[in-house]
Design an enzyme around this catalytic site. Sequence first.
Site, PDB file in Angstrom:
ATOM      1  N   ASP A   8      99.149  45.566  64.155  1.00 46.34           N
ATOM      2  CA  ASP A   8      99.517  44.154  63.468  1.00 46.34           C
ATOM      3  C   ASP A   8     100.420  43.566  64.230  1.00 46.34           C
ATOM      4  OD1 ASP A   8     101.886  45.817  62.886  1.00 46.34           O
ATOM      5  OD2 ASP A   8     101.614  45.805  61.135  1.00 46.34           O
ATOM      6  N   HIS A   9     101.456  42.330  63.440  1.00 48.84           N
ATOM      7  CA  HIS A   9     102.107  41.816  63.589  1.00 48.84           C
ATOM      8  C   HIS A   9     103.812  42.878  64.475  1.00 48.84           C
ATOM      9  CE1 HIS A   9     102.778  42.410  59.883  1.00 48.84           C
ATOM     10  NE2 HIS A   9     103.636  42.008  60.215  1.00 48.84           N
ATOM     11  N   CYS A  65     101.624  49.725  65.292  1.00 46.01           N
ATOM     12  CA  CYS A  65     102.693  48.682  64.002  1.00 46.01           C
ATOM     13  C   CYS A  65     103.901  48.932  64.066  1.00 46.01           C
ATOM     14  CB  CYS A  65     101.736  48.978  62.785  1.00 46.01           C
ATOM     15  SG  CYS A  65     102.080  50.838  62.253  1.00 46.01           S
ATOM     16  N   THR A  67     105.946  50.173  62.288  1.00 44.92           N
ATOM     17  CA  THR A  67     106.621  52.865  62.322  1.00 44.92           C
ATOM     18  C   THR A  67     104.977  53.485  63.058  1.00 44.92           C
ATOM     19  OG1 THR A  67     105.331  52.274  60.335  1.00 44.92           O
ATOM     20  CG2 THR A  67     107.143  52.337  59.482  1.00 44.92           C
ATOM     21  N   GLY A  70     101.426  53.108  58.286  1.00 43.26           N
ATOM     22  CA  GLY A  70     100.474  52.664  58.381  1.00 43.26           C
ATOM     23  C   GLY A  70      99.079  53.094  58.820  1.00 43.26           C
ATOM     24  N   HIS A  98      95.925  70.347  71.270  1.00 44.53           N
ATOM     25  CA  HIS A  98      95.172  71.155  69.796  1.00 44.53           C
ATOM     26  C   HIS A  98      93.868  70.271  68.720  1.00 44.53           C
ATOM     27  CE1 HIS A  98      98.718  73.706  70.092  1.00 44.53           C
ATOM     28  NE2 HIS A  98      98.737  73.709  71.763  1.00 44.53           N
ATOM     29  N   ASN A  99      94.704  68.619  68.091  1.00 42.87           N
ATOM     30  CA  ASN A  99      93.506  68.206  67.349  1.00 42.87           C
ATOM     31  C   ASN A  99      92.825  67.640  67.956  1.00 42.87           C
ATOM     32  OD1 ASN A  99      97.052  67.855  67.416  1.00 42.87           O
ATOM     33  ND2 ASN A  99      95.619  68.572  65.218  1.00 42.87           N
ATOM     34  N   ARG A 109     108.691  50.255  66.420  1.00 39.30           N
ATOM     35  CA  ARG A 109     110.706  50.354  65.916  1.00 39.30           C
ATOM     36  C   ARG A 109     111.130  51.575  66.364  1.00 39.30           C
ATOM     37  NH1 ARG A 109     113.573  48.474  61.646  1.00 39.30           N
ATOM     38  NH2 ARG A 109     111.761  47.097  61.408  1.00 39.30           N
ATOM     39  N   ARG A 132      90.289  78.248  69.380  1.00 36.04           N
ATOM     40  CA  ARG A 132      90.187  77.733  67.479  1.00 36.04           C
ATOM     41  C   ARG A 132      91.072  77.021  66.907  1.00 36.04           C
ATOM     42  NH1 ARG A 132      95.052  79.551  70.709  1.00 36.04           N
ATOM     43  NH2 ARG A 132      96.914  79.165  70.550  1.00 36.04           N
ATOM     44  N   HIS A 133      91.055  76.303  67.849  1.00 40.67           N
ATOM     45  CA  HIS A 133      91.564  74.292  67.841  1.00 40.67           C
ATOM     46  C   HIS A 133      90.405  73.970  66.957  1.00 40.67           C
ATOM     47  CE1 HIS A 133      95.635  75.174  69.338  1.00 40.67           C
ATOM     48  NE2 HIS A 133      94.914  75.606  70.132  1.00 40.67           N
ATOM     49  N   ARG A 136      89.390  74.716  63.638  1.00 36.04           N
ATOM     50  CA  ARG A 136      89.852  74.225  62.824  1.00 36.04           C
ATOM     51  C   ARG A 136      89.929  72.542  62.756  1.00 36.04           C
ATOM     52  NH1 ARG A 136      95.093  77.187  65.827  1.00 36.04           N
ATOM     53  NH2 ARG A 136      95.048  79.484  64.003  1.00 36.04           N
TER      54      ARG A 136
HETATM   55  C1  RB5 Z   1     104.632  45.272  58.778  1.00 35.78           C
HETATM   56  O1  RB5 Z   1     105.846  44.181  57.851  1.00 35.78           O
HETATM   57  C2  RB5 Z   1     104.549  46.980  58.913  1.00 35.78           C
HETATM   58  O2  RB5 Z   1     104.424  47.109  57.666  1.00 35.78           O
HETATM   59  C3  RB5 Z   1     103.257  46.712  59.262  1.00 35.78           C
HETATM   60  O3  RB5 Z   1     103.528  47.269  60.820  1.00 35.78           O
HETATM   61  C4  RB5 Z   1     103.688  49.680  59.362  1.00 35.78           C
HETATM   62  O4  RB5 Z   1     104.682  49.840  59.835  1.00 35.78           O
HETATM   63  C5  RB5 Z   1     102.968  49.674  58.168  1.00 35.78           C
HETATM   64  O5  RB5 Z   1     103.153  50.472  58.537  1.00 35.78           O
END
Ligand code: RB5
Length: 152
Positions: A8-9, A65, A67, A70, A98-99, A109, A132-133, A136
């Site tokens: 995303d942005h 994104c 964080t 999302g 494992h996954n 960020r 085992r993985h 799971r």
């Molecule tokens: C966008 O503002 C922000 O919410 C998105 O990039 C992300 O971090 C969502 O989880």
Amino acid sequence: MKLIIGSDHGGFALKESLLAHFLEQGCDIANMGCFSEESVDYPLYAFKVAQAVAAGEKDFGILVCTTGIGMSIAANKVKGARAALCSNELAARLSRNHNNANILVLGARFVDSANAKRIAGIFLESSFDGGRHDRRVGMIDNYQTFFDTEGQ
Ligand code: RB5
């Protein structure tokens, strides 16, 4: 190896940096957008990347994104997608070992460009341990069976 990347942005700048890095290396990588820092809705990009990976059109996906949270939540709604939010190289390696993660998610960020390139490199060169993985991961794939047989 066929790759697909989206953001995303909030993840645009890091996604562009990763894209340039993989293209320089001669990788087969599709860019699903977004294409500017104009505000967009991250689930759209998560679904596009996750569907391409889950359908077997691409081997691995990368989502970015702000964080990573999302994108992770949205991508994991797609059956067959195993999206792992990783902020270091060990998490990236273990998400493959494992996954059997098939989508790497990064939070712009929390990881800079150099770190993101290292994390992505480790993710792509690591493999699933199985054993085992595998059991799971299979339980997650078939989670409805758990509710049908155990959850009553
Ligand atoms: C966008 O503002 C922000 O919410 C998105 O990039 C992300 O971090 C969502 O989880």
